[in-house]
Design a protein around this motif. Structure first.
Motif, PDB file in Angstrom:
ATOM      1  N   TYR A   1       0.628  -1.192   0.061  1.00  8.57           N
ATOM      2  CA  TYR A   1      -0.104  -0.010  -0.125  1.00  8.57           C
ATOM      3  C   TYR A   1       0.850   1.150   0.068  1.00  8.57           C
ATOM      4  O   TYR A   1       0.388   2.187  -0.252  1.00  8.57           O
ATOM      5  CB  TYR A   1      -0.921  -0.132   1.279  1.00  8.57           C
ATOM      6  CG  TYR A   1      -0.534  -0.257   2.384  1.00  8.57           C
ATOM      7  CD1 TYR A   1       0.302   0.614   3.184  1.00  8.57           C
ATOM      8  CD2 TYR A   1      -0.595  -1.822   2.769  1.00  8.57           C
ATOM      9  CE1 TYR A   1       0.937   0.318   4.279  1.00  8.57           C
ATOM     10  CE2 TYR A   1      -0.147  -2.059   4.126  1.00  8.57           C
ATOM     11  CZ  TYR A   1       0.721  -1.180   5.022  1.00  8.57           C
ATOM     12  OH  TYR A   1       1.136  -1.340   6.197  1.00  8.57           O
ATOM     13  N   HIS A   2       2.169   1.180   0.322  1.00  7.63           N
ATOM     14  CA  HIS A   2       3.179   2.243   0.210  1.00  7.63           C
ATOM     15  C   HIS A   2       3.616   2.433  -1.088  1.00  7.63           C
ATOM     16  O   HIS A   2       4.371   3.467  -1.521  1.00  7.63           O
ATOM     17  CB  HIS A   2       4.087   2.338   1.246  1.00  7.63           C
ATOM     18  CG  HIS A   2       3.521   2.463   2.681  1.00  7.63           C
ATOM     19  ND1 HIS A   2       3.898   1.804   3.575  1.00  7.63           N
ATOM     20  CD2 HIS A   2       3.041   3.382   3.252  1.00  7.63           C
ATOM     21  CE1 HIS A   2       3.263   2.095   4.876  1.00  7.63           C
ATOM     22  NE2 HIS A   2       2.833   3.290   4.432  1.00  7.63           N
TER      23      HIS A   2
ATOM     24  N   TYR B   1      -6.065  -3.366  10.653  1.00  7.02           N
ATOM     25  CA  TYR B   1      -4.790  -2.339  10.725  1.00  7.02           C
ATOM     26  C   TYR B   1      -4.611  -2.057   9.163  1.00  7.02           C
ATOM     27  O   TYR B   1      -4.051  -1.235   9.121  1.00  7.02           O
ATOM     28  CB  TYR B   1      -3.668  -2.939  11.533  1.00  7.02           C
ATOM     29  CG  TYR B   1      -3.000  -4.041  10.878  1.00  7.02           C
ATOM     30  CD1 TYR B   1      -1.723  -3.927   9.981  1.00  7.02           C
ATOM     31  CD2 TYR B   1      -3.263  -5.435  10.878  1.00  7.02           C
ATOM     32  CE1 TYR B   1      -1.016  -5.132   9.422  1.00  7.02           C
ATOM     33  CE2 TYR B   1      -2.595  -6.514  10.361  1.00  7.02           C
ATOM     34  CZ  TYR B   1      -1.529  -6.193   9.590  1.00  7.02           C
ATOM     35  OH  TYR B   1      -0.727  -7.373   9.060  1.00  7.02           O
TER      36      TYR B   1
ATOM     37  N   THR C   1      -6.586  -2.031   6.574  1.00  8.87           N
ATOM     38  CA  THR C   1      -7.556  -1.216   6.278  1.00  8.87           C
ATOM     39  C   THR C   1      -7.114   0.264   6.599  1.00  8.87           C
ATOM     40  O   THR C   1      -7.231   1.320   5.631  1.00  8.87           O
ATOM     41  CB  THR C   1      -9.000  -1.356   6.675  1.00  8.87           C
ATOM     42  OG1 THR C   1      -9.282  -2.745   6.409  1.00  8.87           O
ATOM     43  CG2 THR C   1     -10.252  -0.305   6.460  1.00  8.87           C
ATOM     44  N   LEU C   2      -6.869   0.386   8.093  1.00  9.58           N
ATOM     45  CA  LEU C   2      -6.327   1.969   8.346  1.00  9.58           C
ATOM     46  C   LEU C   2      -5.326   2.262   7.593  1.00  9.58           C
ATOM     47  O   LEU C   2      -5.300   3.433   7.381  1.00  9.58           O
ATOM     48  CB  LEU C   2      -5.971   1.731  10.094  1.00  9.58           C
ATOM     49  CG  LEU C   2      -7.274   1.348  10.565  1.00  9.58           C
ATOM     50  CD1 LEU C   2      -6.776   1.415  12.231  1.00  9.58           C
ATOM     51  CD2 LEU C   2      -8.229   2.900  10.615  1.00  9.58           C
ATOM     52  N   ASN C   3      -4.252   1.735   7.322  1.00  7.59           N
ATOM     53  CA  ASN C   3      -3.043   1.805   6.666  1.00  7.59           C
ATOM     54  C   ASN C   3      -3.348   2.177   5.087  1.00  7.59           C
ATOM     55  O   ASN C   3      -2.966   3.191   4.552  1.00  7.59           O
ATOM     56  CB  ASN C   3      -1.999   0.844   6.368  1.00  7.59           C
ATOM     57  CG  ASN C   3      -1.206   0.446   7.745  1.00  7.59           C
ATOM     58  OD1 ASN C   3      -1.118   1.430   8.445  1.00  7.59           O
ATOM     59  ND2 ASN C   3      -0.919  -0.637   7.965  1.00  7.59           N
TER      60      ASN C   3
ATOM     61  N   LEU D   1      -6.313   3.402   4.114  1.00 10.60           N
ATOM     62  CA  LEU D   1      -7.243   4.630   4.084  1.00 10.60           C
ATOM     63  C   LEU D   1      -6.383   5.829   4.369  1.00 10.60           C
ATOM     64  O   LEU D   1      -6.591   6.921   3.841  1.00 10.60           O
ATOM     65  CB  LEU D   1      -8.401   4.481   5.057  1.00 10.60           C
ATOM     66  CG  LEU D   1      -9.382   3.291   4.607  1.00 10.60           C
ATOM     67  CD1 LEU D   1     -10.488   3.214   5.737  1.00 10.60           C
ATOM     68  CD2 LEU D   1      -9.965   3.665   3.234  1.00 10.60           C
ATOM     69  N   THR D   2      -5.420   5.552   5.183  1.00  9.24           N
ATOM     70  CA  THR D   2      -4.450   6.732   5.599  1.00  9.24           C
ATOM     71  C   THR D   2      -3.610   7.156   4.495  1.00  9.24           C
ATOM     72  O   THR D   2      -2.883   7.994   4.461  1.00  9.24           O
ATOM     73  CB  THR D   2      -3.799   6.581   6.993  1.00  9.24           C
ATOM     74  OG1 THR D   2      -2.945   5.525   6.752  1.00  9.24           O
ATOM     75  CG2 THR D   2      -4.766   6.491   8.097  1.00  9.24           C
ATOM     76  N   GLU D   3      -3.454   6.122   3.690  1.00  8.37           N
ATOM     77  CA  GLU D   3      -2.241   6.480   2.541  1.00  8.37           C
ATOM     78  C   GLU D   3      -2.971   7.007   1.369  1.00  8.37           C
ATOM     79  O   GLU D   3      -2.001   8.095   0.796  1.00  8.37           O
ATOM     80  CB  GLU D   3      -1.779   4.903   1.785  1.00  8.37           C
ATOM     81  CG  GLU D   3      -0.702   4.950   0.990  1.00  8.37           C
ATOM     82  CD  GLU D   3       0.428   5.401   1.452  1.00  8.37           C
ATOM     83  OE1 GLU D   3       1.300   5.835   0.731  1.00  8.37           O
ATOM     84  OE2 GLU D   3       0.847   5.285   2.687  1.00  8.37           O
TER      85      GLU D   3
ATOM     86  N   PRO E   1      -4.685  10.088   1.656  1.00 13.69           N
ATOM     87  CA  PRO E   1      -4.136  11.561   1.815  1.00 13.69           C
ATOM     88  C   PRO E   1      -2.745  11.926   1.443  1.00 13.69           C
ATOM     89  O   PRO E   1      -2.452  12.884   1.013  1.00 13.69           O
ATOM     90  CB  PRO E   1      -4.755  11.864   3.107  1.00 13.69           C
ATOM     91  CG  PRO E   1      -5.502  10.719   3.499  1.00 13.69           C
ATOM     92  CD  PRO E   1      -5.298   9.527   2.837  1.00 13.69           C
ATOM     93  N   LYS E   2      -1.822  10.801   2.149  1.00  8.52           N
ATOM     94  CA  LYS E   2      -0.244  10.958   2.082  1.00  8.52           C
ATOM     95  C   LYS E   2      -0.163  11.014   0.519  1.00  8.52           C
ATOM     96  O   LYS E   2       0.777  11.783  -0.123  1.00  8.52           O
ATOM     97  CB  LYS E   2       0.306   9.926   2.564  1.00  8.52           C
ATOM     98  CG  LYS E   2       0.142  10.107   4.259  1.00  8.52           C
ATOM     99  CD  LYS E   2       0.866   9.188   4.909  1.00  8.52           C
ATOM    100  CE  LYS E   2       0.185   7.790   5.117  1.00  8.52           C
ATOM    101  NZ  LYS E   2       1.001   6.942   6.043  1.00  8.52           N
TER     102      LYS E   2
END
Length: 98
Positions: free
Chosen positions: A21-22, A61, A63-65, A67-69, A71-72
């Protein structure tokens, strides 16, 4: 990572391993940082960890990663201020000259 280490004699390419995801954001950041240096790189998603592009919503965890990716990734695309720099990158002069 120290960009100077990649400038050692004989270093022509390097591999970046990160979470799946990154990987898109990392690829863009490294492309900007190493543009024009002659160094080639490849970003590879690690095979370790739960979840993947096909089932990321099954693990909290992950899913959170994911979803926060978003905006970044968006900020990295629109504003270079949000892109990281290396410690050995020169600081710009106060008057804007190099």
């Amino acid at each position: 990572m120290n960009k100077g280490l990649l400038g050692l004699p004989g270093v022509e390419s390097f591999l970046v391993v990160t979470s799946w995801y990154h990987s898109r954001r990392v690829r863009g950041i490294y492309a900007d940082i190493f543009d024009g240096t002659g160094l080639r790189f490849r970003v590879v998603a690690s095979m370790y960890g739960k979840g993947g592009p096909d089932d990321w919503w099954r693990y909290r965890y992950v899913t959170l990663n994911v979803l926060t990716e978003f905006p970044k990734l968006f900020l990295a695309l629109i504003d270079p201020v949000f892109k990281p720099s290396f410690q050995d990158d020169p600081e710009p002069a106060p008057d804007g000259s190099s």
